[in-house]
Design a protein around this motif. Structure first.
Motif, PDB file in Angstrom:
ATOM      1  N   UNK A   1      58.831  45.845  13.501  1.00  0.00           N
ATOM      2  CA  UNK A   1      59.115  47.009  14.336  1.00  0.00           C
ATOM      3  C   UNK A   1      58.940  48.304  13.550  1.00  0.00           C
ATOM      4  N   UNK A   2      59.411  48.303  12.311  1.00  0.00           N
ATOM      5  CA  UNK A   2      59.287  49.499  11.472  1.00  0.00           C
ATOM      6  C   UNK A   2      57.818  49.810  11.186  1.00  0.00           C
ATOM      7  N   UNK A   3      57.035  48.773  10.880  1.00  0.00           N
ATOM      8  CA  UNK A   3      55.607  48.983  10.609  1.00  0.00           C
ATOM      9  C   UNK A   3      54.898  49.598  11.814  1.00  0.00           C
ATOM     10  N   UNK A   4      55.170  49.058  12.993  1.00  0.00           N
ATOM     11  CA  UNK A   4      54.507  49.577  14.199  1.00  0.00           C
ATOM     12  C   UNK A   4      54.986  50.987  14.523  1.00  0.00           C
ATOM     13  N   UNK A   5      56.277  51.233  14.328  1.00  0.00           N
ATOM     14  CA  UNK A   5      56.806  52.577  14.599  1.00  0.00           C
ATOM     15  C   UNK A   5      56.172  53.604  13.664  1.00  0.00           C
ATOM     16  N   UNK A   6      56.032  53.256  12.385  1.00  0.00           N
ATOM     17  CA  UNK A   6      55.400  54.179  11.436  1.00  0.00           C
ATOM     18  C   UNK A   6      53.944  54.447  11.810  1.00  0.00           C
ATOM     19  N   UNK A   7      53.252  53.403  12.260  1.00  0.00           N
ATOM     20  CA  UNK A   7      51.866  53.571  12.690  1.00  0.00           C
ATOM     21  C   UNK A   7      51.766  54.583  13.824  1.00  0.00           C
ATOM     22  N   UNK A   8      52.652  54.452  14.801  1.00  0.00           N
ATOM     23  CA  UNK A   8      52.630  55.370  15.955  1.00  0.00           C
ATOM     24  C   UNK A   8      53.054  56.767  15.530  1.00  0.00           C
ATOM     25  N   UNK A   9      54.164  56.857  14.808  1.00  0.00           N
ATOM     26  CA  UNK A   9      54.705  58.167  14.406  1.00  0.00           C
ATOM     27  C   UNK A   9      53.721  58.947  13.538  1.00  0.00           C
ATOM     28  N   UNK A  10      53.065  58.259  12.622  1.00  0.00           N
ATOM     29  CA  UNK A  10      52.158  58.931  11.684  1.00  0.00           C
ATOM     30  C   UNK A  10      50.877  59.422  12.332  1.00  0.00           C
ATOM     31  N   UNK A  11      50.557  58.888  13.508  1.00  0.00           N
ATOM     32  CA  UNK A  11      49.246  59.191  14.088  1.00  0.00           C
ATOM     33  C   UNK A  11      49.283  59.803  15.487  1.00  0.00           C
ATOM     34  N   UNK A  12      50.456  59.909  16.096  1.00  0.00           N
ATOM     35  CA  UNK A  12      50.483  60.370  17.491  1.00  0.00           C
ATOM     36  C   UNK A  12      50.275  61.870  17.644  1.00  0.00           C
ATOM     37  N   UNK A  13      50.453  62.644  16.560  1.00  0.00           N
ATOM     38  CA  UNK A  13      50.347  64.103  16.681  1.00  0.00           C
ATOM     39  C   UNK A  13      49.003  64.643  16.194  1.00  0.00           C
ATOM     40  N   UNK A  14      48.108  63.755  15.764  1.00  0.00           N
ATOM     41  CA  UNK A  14      46.857  64.231  15.170  1.00  0.00           C
ATOM     42  C   UNK A  14      45.971  64.952  16.171  1.00  0.00           C
ATOM     43  N   UNK A  15      45.944  64.466  17.404  1.00  0.00           N
ATOM     44  CA  UNK A  15      45.260  65.200  18.468  1.00  0.00           C
ATOM     45  C   UNK A  15      45.986  64.919  19.768  1.00  0.00           C
ATOM     46  N   UNK A  16      45.882  65.861  20.696  1.00  0.00           N
ATOM     47  CA  UNK A  16      46.664  65.768  21.933  1.00  0.00           C
ATOM     48  C   UNK A  16      46.279  64.543  22.760  1.00  0.00           C
ATOM     49  N   UNK A  17      45.055  64.079  22.614  1.00  0.00           N
ATOM     50  CA  UNK A  17      44.600  62.923  23.388  1.00  0.00           C
ATOM     51  C   UNK A  17      44.904  61.595  22.680  1.00  0.00           C
ATOM     52  N   UNK A  18      45.320  61.687  21.453  1.00  0.00           N
ATOM     53  CA  UNK A  18      45.654  60.496  20.653  1.00  0.00           C
ATOM     54  C   UNK A  18      44.494  59.491  20.638  1.00  0.00           C
ATOM     55  N   UNK A  19      43.297  60.007  20.493  1.00  0.00           N
ATOM     56  CA  UNK A  19      42.094  59.175  20.608  1.00  0.00           C
ATOM     57  C   UNK A  19      42.035  58.090  19.531  1.00  0.00           C
ATOM     58  N   UNK A  20      42.243  58.503  18.281  1.00  0.00           N
ATOM     59  CA  UNK A  20      42.151  57.531  17.184  1.00  0.00           C
ATOM     60  C   UNK A  20      43.203  56.434  17.328  1.00  0.00           C
ATOM     61  N   UNK A  21      44.433  56.815  17.682  1.00  0.00           N
ATOM     62  CA  UNK A  21      45.501  55.835  17.830  1.00  0.00           C
ATOM     63  C   UNK A  21      45.200  54.879  18.980  1.00  0.00           C
ATOM     64  N   UNK A  22      44.673  55.407  20.072  1.00  0.00           N
ATOM     65  CA  UNK A  22      44.329  54.549  21.219  1.00  0.00           C
ATOM     66  C   UNK A  22      43.228  53.566  20.841  1.00  0.00           C
ATOM     67  N   UNK A  23      42.252  54.043  20.074  1.00  0.00           N
ATOM     68  CA  UNK A  23      41.171  53.149  19.648  1.00  0.00           C
ATOM     69  C   UNK A  23      41.710  52.065  18.712  1.00  0.00           C
ATOM     70  N   UNK A  24      42.614  52.464  17.840  1.00  0.00           N
ATOM     71  CA  UNK A  24      43.177  51.482  16.917  1.00  0.00           C
ATOM     72  C   UNK A  24      43.997  50.443  17.699  1.00  0.00           C
ATOM     73  N   UNK A  25      44.799  50.891  18.666  1.00  0.00           N
ATOM     74  CA  UNK A  25      45.592  49.965  19.484  1.00  0.00           C
ATOM     75  C   UNK A  25      44.683  49.002  20.230  1.00  0.00           C
ATOM     76  N   UNK A  26      43.531  49.511  20.698  1.00  0.00           N
ATOM     77  CA  UNK A  26      42.569  48.643  21.395  1.00  0.00           C
ATOM     78  C   UNK A  26      41.989  47.620  20.433  1.00  0.00           C
ATOM     79  N   UNK A  27      41.656  48.056  19.217  1.00  0.00           N
ATOM     80  CA  UNK A  27      41.140  47.122  18.215  1.00  0.00           C
ATOM     81  C   UNK A  27      42.182  46.065  17.880  1.00  0.00           C
TER      82      UNK A  27
END
Length: 591
Positions: free
Chosen positions: A445-471
Motif C-alpha cells: 500500500x505504501x509503495x503504491x501510495x508513493x507512486x501516486x503521490x509522487x506523480x499526480x501533480x506533474x501535469x493536470x491530465x496526469x498523462x504519465x501516471x495514467x500510462x504507467x497504470x495502464x502498463x
C-alpha cells in the motif's frame, strides 16, 4: 533495635555499591591509581570478596606493578582456597615474561580439578578471561574424563572454533546435540556460521565427512536431519530429499518435513526436484489435506514452466483431480487455482467465472466464500470490468471486517481504482491500509501510495501516471509485450518526469520475466547511473547483482553491487540478503 540494624545494613550496602561503581568507572577510564585506592577500601571492608581481589590484581597489572600483584595474590591464597588464583598468579608471571613459572601455576590450577571437579568452573573462567584457550580445553576435557555427569561439549566446540580447529569444533557440536537434541536449532545456527552454499568449501567437506562417519558408526535420524540441512544450505535438494526419505522410513508419522523441503526447492526455482518431491507426497500421504496441497503445488509449477501447447494437459489434470476427490470445501484451493489458470493462462474468462459461480453454491464458510469472490474480482479486473470487481471486493470488506482478507480486498479496491485512473479514491484507500496488521499489505500500500503521490501533480491530465497504470494493468493481464511497449512510450515522452525510474524498474522486471536479461541489465544500470538518489536505487543494485550472479554468470560483477547496498543502504530491505551473498561470493563462511 532490629529496625536500626536493617537501616545500617542498607546504608552500608548502598555505600559499598556506590564505591564499587566509582572504582569500576576509574578503571574503565584508565585512572588506575584512583581505581586501586577505591578497590583497596572495598577489600578492607570485605577481604574475602573474590571479585575485589581479582580487580586489585588487574589494576596492579595495568599499572605494570607485577611484583605488588604477586605479593597481594600470595597473601590472598593463604587466606582463601580458590584454585583460580593459581591461574591469576600464572598470568602475572606471563606478563613478567616468566613462562616457566606461568606454566607451573597453570598446571597446578588444572591439577586442582582432580581433587574437586567443581573447581573447573572458576578455573576455566579465569583461563578464558586471559585467552588461555589451550589450558581451558584441557580443563574441560579433564572434567569430562573424570565424570560422565559433566558435559562441556558446547564450550569445547566454541573454543576449538576460536582456534580455527573446524573438525574438532564440529565434532563437539555434534557430541553436544546428541545428548541435547532439543538444542538442534541452536547448533544449526552455530554451525551455519562456518558453512557456505559451496559444496566444495573446506568446512562443508569436513562437516559432511563427520556426519557420514557418524551415520555409519551409530545410525540415528539426527545425522540424517543434519545431512539434509547441510544439503539444503548447498541447494542440493536431491541429496536432501534422500535424507528426508530415510528419516520418514524410520519415523513415518508425518510428511511435513518433506513438504517443507519441496517448498524450499520451489522457492529456489528448482522446479524439477520440487515436482519430484511433491509427487512423492501424492503417492505416499494418507492425509487428504497434505495430498491435495501437493497436487496444487505440482500444477502451479507445471503452469509456470509450461508452453501454451501443454495447457490442455494441465486442464485435464485439474479435471482428473476434481473427478477423483470431488468439488467441495476441502478442494477449494484447487478450484480457485483452476479458475485462475483458465482466466490468466488460457484466457477463458467466462469459463473461469462460470466455474467459480458454481463453486459459490457449495457449502462454504464466510472466509472461503470471500476467497472465491476475491478471485472473481481479480478475473473481472483482468477483463477491465472494474466496477463489477469493486462489488466483490466491497462485499468481502463488509462481511469480514478487520480481517487480513478484508484488508487485502481494500488494497485490491485501491489497485482497481488506480488501474482505471481514479487516483484520488485509490489514494484514500491506501492511506487507511498504512496501518494494516499485515506488513506485506502495508508495504504494498505504501509503495503504491508513493507512486501516486509522487506523480499526480506533474501535469493536470496526469498523462504519465495514467500510462504507467495502464502498463501495470497490462502486466497484470500477462500482456508483457504490450506493457513493455507502453513503458517505452513513457520513457520517450516523459523523460523529465519523476515516474521514469519506476518505469525503468517495471520494464526491467518484465524483461526478466521474458528472459531478456541484457535488456533488464541495461535498465538497472540507467537507474543506478542517473537516479542514484531515488528510492528505487537499492532495488536496482540488488536486482542487477542477482542478474549478474544467477542469470548472466558474472558473479565477479555482482559482488561490488551487493557491497553498495551494505555500505550505502544499510536501511534497505535487501541489506541482510546482500550481506549474505557478498560474503558467499568473497569466500567467507556465512550464516
Amino acid at each position: 533495635m532490629k529496625i536500626l540494624f536493617i537501616l545500617c545494613f542498607l546504608v552500608s550496602s548502598y555505600m559499598a555499591a556506590q564505591e564499587d561503581a566509582l572504582a569500576r568507572d576509574y578503571f574503565k577510564n584508565g585512572d588506575f591509581e584512583k581505581a586501586l585506592h577505591e578497590y583497596k577500601k572495598l577489600n578492607e571492608r570485605s577481604p574475602s570478596d573474590i571479585n575485589h581481589i581479582l580487580q586489585i590484581v588487574s589494576t596492579y597489572q595495568e599499572l605494570e606493578q607485577y611484583n605488588e600483584a604477586e605479593s597481594f595474590l600470595l597473601k590472598a591464597m593463604q587466606r582463601i582456597k580458590y584454585p583460580a588464583f593459581l591461574v591469576e598468579l600464572g598470568y602475572n608471571y606471563q606478563l613478567k615474561n616468566d613462562m616457566e613459572n606461568a606454566n607451573l601455576n597453570y598446571q597446578k590450577a588444572l591439577a586442582s580439578i582432580d581433587s574437586n571437579l567443581s573447581y573447573v568452573y572458576s578455573v576455566v573462567r579465569s583461563l578464558e578471561s586471559h585467552a588461555l584457550s589451550n589450558e581451558a580445553i584441557i580443563a574441560y576435557e579433564k572434567a569430562m574424563a573424570l565424570s560422565t555427569n559433566y558435559n562441556f561439549s558446547l564450550q569445547l566446540a566454541k573454543l576449538y572454533g576460536e582456534q580455527g580447529n573446524i573438525e574438532k569444533m564440529f565434532t563437539h557440536y555434534l557430541d553436544f546435540v546428541k545428548v541435547s537434541p532439543f538444542n538442534l536449532g541452536i547448533i544449526k545456527l552455530a554451525i551455519g556460521d562456518f558453512i557456505s552454499e559451496d559444496a566444495e568449501n573446506e568446512s562443508n567437506i569436513i562437516f559432511r565427512k563427520i556426519l557420514l562417519r557418524k551415520a555409519q558408526q551409530e545410525p540415528d535420524v539426527l545425522w540424517n536431519d543434519l545431512l539434509s540441512w547441510l544439503f539444503v544450505q548447498q541447494n542440493d535438494f536431491k541429496k536432501a530429499f534422500a535424507q528426508e526419505k530415510a528419516i520418514f522410513s524410520r519415523q513415518p508419522e508425518s510428511l511435513y518435513r518433506i513438504e517443507e523441503l519441496a517448498d524450499i526447492a520451489a522457492n529456489k526455482n528448482e522446479i524439477e526436484i520440487a515436482k519430484e518431491i511433491y509427487t512423492y507426497i501424492t503417492t505416499t500421504s494418507q492425509d487428504l489435506d497434505l495430498l491435495l496441497e501437493a497436487h496444487y503445488n505440482i500444477l502451479q509449477l507445471e503452469t509456470k514452466q509450461s508452453a501454451s501447447n501443454n495447457h490442455n494437459i494441465i486442464d485435464a489434470a485439474y479435471q482428473e483431480l476434481f473427478k477423483k476427490y470431488g468439488l467441495f470445501s476441502q478442494t477449494l484451493k484447487l478450484q480457485i487455482a483452476y479458475a485462475h489458470f483458465l482466466a490468466f493462462t488460457k484466457n477463458e474468462t467466462k469459463k473461469a467465472t462460470d466455474f467459480l459461480e458454481q463453486t459459490l453454491k457449495q457449502t462454504l464458510s464466510d472466509m472461503q466464500q470471500a476467497e472465491v469472490k476475491m478471485e472473481l474480482g481479480d478475473i473481472l479486473v483482468l477483463q477491465e470490468k472494474f466496477n463489477e470487481a469493486l462489488i466483490y471486493y466491497t462485499q468481502i470488506q463488509r462481511n469480514l471486517k478487520n480481517s487480513t482478507l478484508s484488508q487485502m480486498a481494500r488494497f485490491k479496491v485501491a489497485k482497481a481504482s488506480y488501474y482505471k485512473g481514479d487516483f484520488k479514491w485509490a489514494e484514500s484507500q491506501l492511506k487507511i491500509l498504512k496501518a494494516s496488521t499485515s506488513q506485506l499489505i502495508a508495504n504494498d500500500a505504501l509503495d503504491l501510495k508513493l507512486l501516486i503521490t509522487d506523480n499526480k501533480y506533474e501535469d493536470s491530465l496526469q498523462t504519465a501516471l495514467k500510462r504507467y497504470a495502464k502498463a501495470d494493468l497490462l502486466a497484470f493481464q500477462n500482456k508483457n509485450d504490450e506493457a513493455i511497449t507502453l513503458l517505452d512510450t513513457i520513457l520517450n515522452k516523459h523523460k523529465t518526469e519523476p515516474i521514469i525510474p519506476q518505469a525503468l524498474y517495471k520494464q526491467a522486471q518484465l524483461f526478466e520475466a521474458k528472459g531478456q536479461f541484457e535488456k533488464a541489465r541495461a535498465n538497472y544500470e540507467v537507474m543506478i547511473e542517473n537516479y542514484r538518489e531515488g528510492i528505487l536505487v537499492d532495488d536496482a543494485y540488488f536486482k542487477l547483482a542477482e542478474l549478474h550472479e544467477y542469470k548472466l554468470n558474472q558473479p565477479e560483477k555482482a559482488k561490488p553491487l551487493y557491497e553498495k547496498i551494505i555500505f550505502n543502504h544499510s536501511d534497505s530491505i535487501y541489506f541482510v540478503e546482500a550481506r549474505k551473498r557478498y560474503r558467499a561470493l568473497r569466500g567467507d563462511a556465512i550464516n
